[in-house]
Design a protein around this motif. Structure first.
Motif, mmCIF file in Angstrom:
data_model
loop_
_atom_site.group_PDB
_atom_site.id
_atom_site.type_symbol
_atom_site.label_atom_id
_atom_site.label_comp_id
_atom_site.label_asym_id
_atom_site.label_seq_id
_atom_site.Cartn_x
_atom_site.Cartn_y
_atom_site.Cartn_z
ATOM 1 N N VAL A 103 2.131 -18.416 -2.835
ATOM 2 C CA VAL A 103 2.145 -17.717 -1.425
ATOM 3 C C VAL A 103 2.266 -16.347 -1.598
ATOM 4 C CG1 VAL A 103 3.043 -19.920 -0.268
ATOM 5 C CG2 VAL A 103 4.638 -18.086 -1.209
ATOM 6 N N GLY A 104 1.864 -15.732 -0.395
ATOM 7 C CA GLY A 104 2.210 -14.121 -0.525
ATOM 8 C C GLY A 104 3.018 -14.125 0.698
ATOM 9 N N PHE A 105 4.188 -13.002 0.878
ATOM 10 C CA PHE A 105 4.943 -12.861 1.905
ATOM 11 C C PHE A 105 4.522 -11.546 2.849
ATOM 12 C CE2 PHE A 105 7.537 -14.678 -1.408
ATOM 13 C CZ PHE A 105 7.851 -15.899 -0.760
ATOM 14 N N ARG A 106 4.459 -11.979 4.098
ATOM 15 C CA ARG A 106 4.679 -10.720 5.089
ATOM 16 C C ARG A 106 6.250 -10.493 5.281
ATOM 17 N NH1 ARG A 106 1.313 -11.317 10.292
ATOM 18 N NH2 ARG A 106 3.247 -12.727 10.935
ATOM 19 N N VAL A 107 6.620 -9.267 5.083
ATOM 20 C CA VAL A 107 8.061 -8.873 5.200
ATOM 21 C C VAL A 107 8.281 -7.840 6.304
ATOM 22 C CG1 VAL A 107 10.036 -7.979 4.405
ATOM 23 C CG2 VAL A 107 8.400 -9.487 2.826
ATOM 24 N N THR A 108 8.971 -8.311 7.334
ATOM 25 C CA THR A 108 9.209 -7.061 8.332
ATOM 26 C C THR A 108 10.819 -6.559 8.472
ATOM 27 O OG1 THR A 108 7.420 -8.183 9.687
ATOM 28 C CG2 THR A 108 8.957 -6.931 11.034
ATOM 29 N N ALA A 109 10.776 -5.402 8.699
ATOM 30 C CA ALA A 109 12.205 -4.788 8.853
ATOM 31 C C ALA A 109 11.927 -3.716 10.095
ATOM 32 C CB ALA A 109 12.706 -4.328 7.553
ATOM 33 N N GLY A 110 12.735 -3.934 10.996
ATOM 34 C CA GLY A 110 12.429 -3.077 12.095
ATOM 35 C C GLY A 110 11.218 -3.431 12.739
#
Length: 219
Positions: A103-110
């Motif tokens: 898998v690939g990851f979409r990472v969100t912070a703020g």
């Protein structure tokens, strides 16, 4: 060293992948959580003797590394966002390997998001994965020569940087950095490789570059 990415936000630390090269350093980790893209040795086997924090991976990855001495295990489902150590992390299925589904990851912070997929042939739902993403971190196995091959009904391997930059252009991702670099990059003149990748990005209006050990990025 095998590719590993640490993400920091408001005092929290998230680690993505921890390959076998890092095994002697596993006890020294000071992160809040670890997520794994897949079970290949260069992405997960640094955790063979355990982890000092919760570890998140898909059910397919846990099957590959079932014998690892990891106590705090969590199963991620592709397409569902998880709140992990203060980050929103969503897994998206990618084509890369039959034995170790990735898998690939979409990472969100703020208000900032990036997508991370260091081993990839294709993103199954690319438009969703790259939606509203400011940075794409992708597979640096090869710059222009395809390393994709067919195994029965599946395609496996690594798609070139040129193709991934094209994905970024189509999905309006302004910046791309390529990690997990292959022989074509690591055995060549660094300035030449950087120039080639930057030029490919300029053709598609994407700021493109190559990662190196210790690289830090403010997003």
């Amino acid at each position: 060293m095998h590719t590993s990415l640490e993400v920091r936000f408001r005092g929290k630390r998230l680690l993505i992948d921890f390959g076998e090269d890092w095994l002697p350093h596993a006890a020294d980790l000071h992160v809040d959580a670890i997520v794994l893209t897949h079970g290949h040795p260069d992405h997960a086997w640094g955790l063979k003797r355990g982890a000092p924090c919760p570890v998140y991976a898909t059910e397919a990855t846990w099957k590959v590394i079932s014998e690892f001495e990891i106590r705090d295990r969590h199963i991620m489902q592709p397409g569902r966002a998880f709140r992990i150590a203060g980050f929103s992390v969503e897994a998206f299925a990618v084509e890369h390997s039959i034995r170790c589904p990735a898998v690939g990851f979409r990472v969100t912070a703020g208000k900032k998001s990036f997508f991370y997929a260091p081993d990839i042939v294709a993103i199954v739902d690319r438009s969703a994965a790259l939606s509203q993403v400011q940075l794409y971190i992708g597979d640096g196995a090869t710059i222009e020569r395809s390393l994709v091959r067919r195994s029965g009904e599946y395609v496996i391997g690594h798609t070139p940087i040129r193709t991934q930059i094209g994905w970024c252009e189509k999905e309006a991702v302004p910046q791309a950095i390529f990690t997990h670099c292959g022989t074509e990059i690591v055995s060549s003149d660094p300035a030449e490789s950087l120039a080639r990748v930057a030029a490919l990005g300029e053709e598609r209006n994407v700021q493109a570059s190559i990662a190196w050990d210790g690289l830090e990025i403010d997003l």
